[in-house]
Design a protein around this motif. Structure first.
Motif, mmCIF file in Angstrom:
data_model
loop_
_atom_site.group_PDB
_atom_site.id
_atom_site.type_symbol
_atom_site.label_atom_id
_atom_site.label_comp_id
_atom_site.label_asym_id
_atom_site.label_seq_id
_atom_site.Cartn_x
_atom_site.Cartn_y
_atom_site.Cartn_z
ATOM 1 N N HIS A 28 0.870 -5.478 -1.126
ATOM 2 C CA HIS A 28 -0.016 -4.321 -1.113
ATOM 3 C C HIS A 28 -1.236 -4.702 -0.284
ATOM 4 O O HIS A 28 -1.195 -5.701 0.428
ATOM 5 N N PHE B 240 -2.095 2.099 -2.137
ATOM 6 C CA PHE B 240 -2.452 3.210 -1.264
ATOM 7 C C PHE B 240 -3.879 3.012 -0.772
ATOM 8 O O PHE B 240 -4.773 3.792 -1.056
ATOM 9 N N ARG C 215 0.284 2.622 3.191
ATOM 10 C CA ARG C 215 1.298 2.309 2.190
ATOM 11 C C ARG C 215 1.850 0.928 2.489
ATOM 12 O O ARG C 215 1.844 0.489 3.633
ATOM 13 N N TYR C 216 2.378 0.263 1.471
ATOM 14 C CA TYR C 216 2.842 -1.114 1.580
ATOM 15 C C TYR C 216 4.235 -1.232 0.974
ATOM 16 O O TYR C 216 4.747 -0.282 0.393
ATOM 17 N N SER D 211 4.539 0.016 -2.509
ATOM 18 C CA SER D 211 4.250 1.433 -2.767
ATOM 19 C C SER D 211 5.478 2.230 -3.189
ATOM 20 O O SER D 211 5.467 2.851 -4.264
ATOM 21 N N LEU E 79 0.355 9.347 -2.201
ATOM 22 C CA LEU E 79 1.403 8.534 -1.586
ATOM 23 C C LEU E 79 2.357 9.401 -0.767
ATOM 24 O O LEU E 79 2.824 8.997 0.294
#
Length: 126
Positions: free
Chosen positions: A22, A57, A62-63, A66, A95
């Motif tokens: 993240h 977020f 986004r990662y 997410s 998201l």
């Protein structure tokens, strides 16, 4: 664990969160934050929400953690503690769409209307 909301978190510990990322590198802390959303401590829940919002977020990014968090957040938004539903729905909306309230959704989705409707009904109706 956390009471009657345990069923919403089935599979949470099966995810290799440390292998996901993240905004602040390893997502090892995400399952604890998600659990806190279902807890009875209001302050811990608010802190967990803010932490998730700023990590999975972060400023609209986004990662890898997410999308993996989404099924758990969706369960909480639908059937979690009433105090956690609105914030969780907000995070899911961000998201999915964007992070500005004034963002125009090209498909005409009424995000504000969805939020209002979700805040008024129970999990069975949602």
């Amino acid at each position: 664990m956390i009471n009657e909301y345990e069923r919403l978190l089935v599979g949470l510990d099966d995810v290799d969160w440390a292998g996901l990322s993240h905004a602040y590198q390893s997502a090892h802390d995400v399952p604890g934050r998600i659990r806190s959303l279902c807890g009875s401590d209001d302050e811990a829940r608010k802190e967990a929400f803010m932490s998730l919002y700023s990590s999975i977020f972060h400023q609209g990014s986004r990662y890898s953690a997410s999308p993996v968090a989404v099924p758990f957040l969706a369960r909480i938004a639908i059937a979690g503690p009433a105090a956690a539903r609105e914030d969780t729905m907000l995070l899911l909306t961000r998201l999915a769409v964007d992070w500005h309230d004034e963002y125009d959704v090209t498909t005409g989705i009424n995000v504000a209307g969805w939020r209002a409707a979700a805040a008024e009904v129970g999990p069975d109706e949602l």
